[in-house]
Design a protein around this motif. Structure first.
Motif, PDB file in Angstrom:
ATOM      1  N   ALA A  82      43.250  38.110  27.298  1.00 27.18           N
ATOM      2  CA  ALA A  82      41.817  37.954  27.201  1.00 27.18           C
ATOM      3  C   ALA A  82      41.439  37.927  25.619  1.00 27.18           C
ATOM      4  O   ALA A  82      40.733  37.117  25.214  1.00 27.18           O
ATOM      5  CB  ALA A  82      40.717  38.762  27.847  1.00 27.18           C
TER       6      ALA A  82
ATOM      7  N   THR B  56      42.691  34.657  23.993  1.00 24.00           N
ATOM      8  CA  THR B  56      42.032  33.668  24.559  1.00 24.00           C
ATOM      9  C   THR B  56      40.657  33.464  23.738  1.00 24.00           C
ATOM     10  O   THR B  56      40.371  32.733  23.036  1.00 24.00           O
ATOM     11  CB  THR B  56      41.675  33.845  26.004  1.00 24.00           C
ATOM     12  OG1 THR B  56      43.073  33.915  26.655  1.00 24.00           O
ATOM     13  CG2 THR B  56      40.944  32.551  26.471  1.00 24.00           C
TER      14      THR B  56
ATOM     15  N   TRP C 205      46.178  41.818  31.034  1.00 23.72           N
ATOM     16  CA  TRP C 205      45.243  40.567  30.979  1.00 23.72           C
ATOM     17  C   TRP C 205      44.072  40.929  29.733  1.00 23.72           C
ATOM     18  O   TRP C 205      43.518  40.018  29.258  1.00 23.72           O
ATOM     19  CB  TRP C 205      44.227  40.807  32.375  1.00 23.72           C
ATOM     20  CG  TRP C 205      43.445  41.924  32.530  1.00 23.72           C
ATOM     21  CD1 TRP C 205      44.000  43.312  33.080  1.00 23.72           C
ATOM     22  CD2 TRP C 205      42.036  42.383  31.874  1.00 23.72           C
ATOM     23  NE1 TRP C 205      42.983  44.183  33.125  1.00 23.72           N
ATOM     24  CE2 TRP C 205      41.788  43.526  32.635  1.00 23.72           C
ATOM     25  CE3 TRP C 205      41.141  41.558  31.153  1.00 23.72           C
ATOM     26  CZ2 TRP C 205      40.569  44.162  32.026  1.00 23.72           C
ATOM     27  CZ3 TRP C 205      40.052  42.201  31.035  1.00 23.72           C
ATOM     28  CH2 TRP C 205      39.699  43.354  31.494  1.00 23.72           C
TER      29      TRP C 205
END
Length: 415
Positions: A166, A169, A162
């Motif tokens: 992230a 993103t 993640w």
């Protein structure tokens, strides 16, 4: 479903459809040079990337030959396909930015499958972001956000941790915000430029209409004088001639001629009364060519250095030509005083068949002009010259000053 939700759903559907399969118009280049530069840059980037792709594939092939268990020819071929898709996206960016983004996005989305599940390729992601910025600047806000949302999908599919997902993103969202900000700034500048151009056009048109009204008022005075003389001469002719030399039919013709002239004068005054509604009536005689020396003398008394070259006795010129010449010299002197204070001004007036030639040239400004705004006097001067079938040219002089030159035909047809 509420109307607001239905409207939002339709808007999202239109944005998704346009981003995925919609047509895109040709880009509006500022100039042919800008288009050529963009195409050249995209072609150069595509060539360099293609060379790098070929070099990478050759290195992979050698690595596969030296280490048979390091990969497979199929994976190398898949990586080659991905790299050439990115090259095609760069080449298409100037002319088809949305199509280029689609190709680069598919390369990022499907690239890990073709490369054997090795994860996202940093080069392909970088090219996708660059193409996204170029395409997003030309798309509406809804389509920009839709493209941004689509680009988040590969990050959360192919990155199994993640934290890196992230980061990707955040990078995508940052590029989206940057693109939105640049696009908003560009749209604001474009709207301001359009409004400024529209306002300038309206001012020019207003100035031109005002000058035409002024010309019409001046010509009304000139024509009214001649028409009045016709009325007087026609009505007094039977009394000025010797008794008995004017027959009854001829007397009636003179009377009819005077009546027609009087009616024409009345109609003309009624029509021109509309033009005088927004301006006070002028009781002084209209200026003429012979009044230019007085105009120059007035400018000298105001502190201007003006040299006049004009025949001492000018031949009789039509009243309309005289008024136009006087007004052109008057406006040129006024402009020189506003935009080049302290500069020497040279006025030349030449009257010879078949035209009156004017020249008003001022040197460079000796000090900073108090009035830096753009005026509309040139439009009025050109209109006066055009009304007489002549021309007027105005522009910078070789020494840094400004020159106004005009030619007014003495017998030219009104254009």
């Amino acid at each position: 479903m509420k109307p607001q939700k239905r409207g939002l759903t339709r808007a999202v559907g239109r944005a998704v459809r346009q981003v995925l399969v919609g047509r895109e118009p040709a880009p509006a280049w500022r100039s042919p040079g800008a288009a050529q530069a963009a195409y050249a840059a995209a072609l150069l980037a595509a060539v360099l990337l293609a060379a790098a792709a070929l070099g990478g594939v050759m290195l992979l092939a050698r690595s596969f030959g030296a280490h048979p268990h390091s990969g497979s020819p199929g994976h190398s071929l898949g990586l080659l396909v991905v790299l050439f898709a990115v090259v095609a996206a760069l080449a298409l960016t100037p002319r088809f930015p949305l199509m280029a983004w689609r190709i680069s996005y598919l390369a990022v989305l499907l690239g890990p499958l073709a490369a054997g599940g090795r994860g996202l390729d940093g080069g392909a992601v970088t090219v996708m972001l660059v193409v996204f910025v170029n395409a997003g600047l030309r798309r509406p806000r809804a389509q920009l956000w839709t493209m941004q949302a689509f680009m988040l999908i590969p990050a959360w599919i192919w990155i199994d941790r993640w934290a890196p997902a992230a980061v990707v993103t955040a990078v995508v969202l940052g590029f989206g915000g940057l693109t939105e900000g640049i696009g908003a700034w560009h749209r604001a500048r474009h709207a301001l430029a359009e409004q400024t151009q529209r306002a300038d056009t309206l001012r020019d048109r207003s100035a031109l209409l005002e000058e035409r009204a002024r010309i019409a008022r001046e010509m009304h005075d000139v024509v009214a004088h001649h028409m009045s003389m016709i009325v007087v001469q026609a009505q007094t002719a039977p009394y000025r001639l010797e008794a008995g030399t004017v027959s009854e039919p001829v007397a009636r013709e003179f009377a009819a001629l005077g009546e027609s002239a009087r009616e024409a004068l009345t109609e003309m005054r009624r029509l021109l009364g509309v033009l005088r509604a927004d301006a006070p009536p002028e009781h002084a005689p209209q200026p003429k060519l012979a009044d230019i020396p007085d105009l120059v003398h007035t400018a000298r008394r105001a502190g201007a250095r003006v040299a006049l070259s004009m025949p001492p006795q000018t031949r009789a010129v039509p009243a309309g030509v005289g008024i136009a010449a006087y007004r052109i010299v008057q406006e040129a002197l006024s402009n020189a005083g506003r935009h080049a204070p302290g500069a020497a001004i040279e006025v030349l007036v030449d009257v010879r068949e078949p035209a009156v030639e004017l020249s008003v040239v001022n040197g460079p400004a000796a000090g900073r002009p108090p009035d830096q705004g753009g005026g509309h006097g040139l439009a009025g001067m050109r209109e006066r010259a055009a009304q007489l079938g002549g021309w007027l040219r105005a522009g910078p002089a070789p020494d840094g000053g400004f020159a106004v030159r005009a030619r007014l035909p003495l017998t030219g047809a009104v254009s």
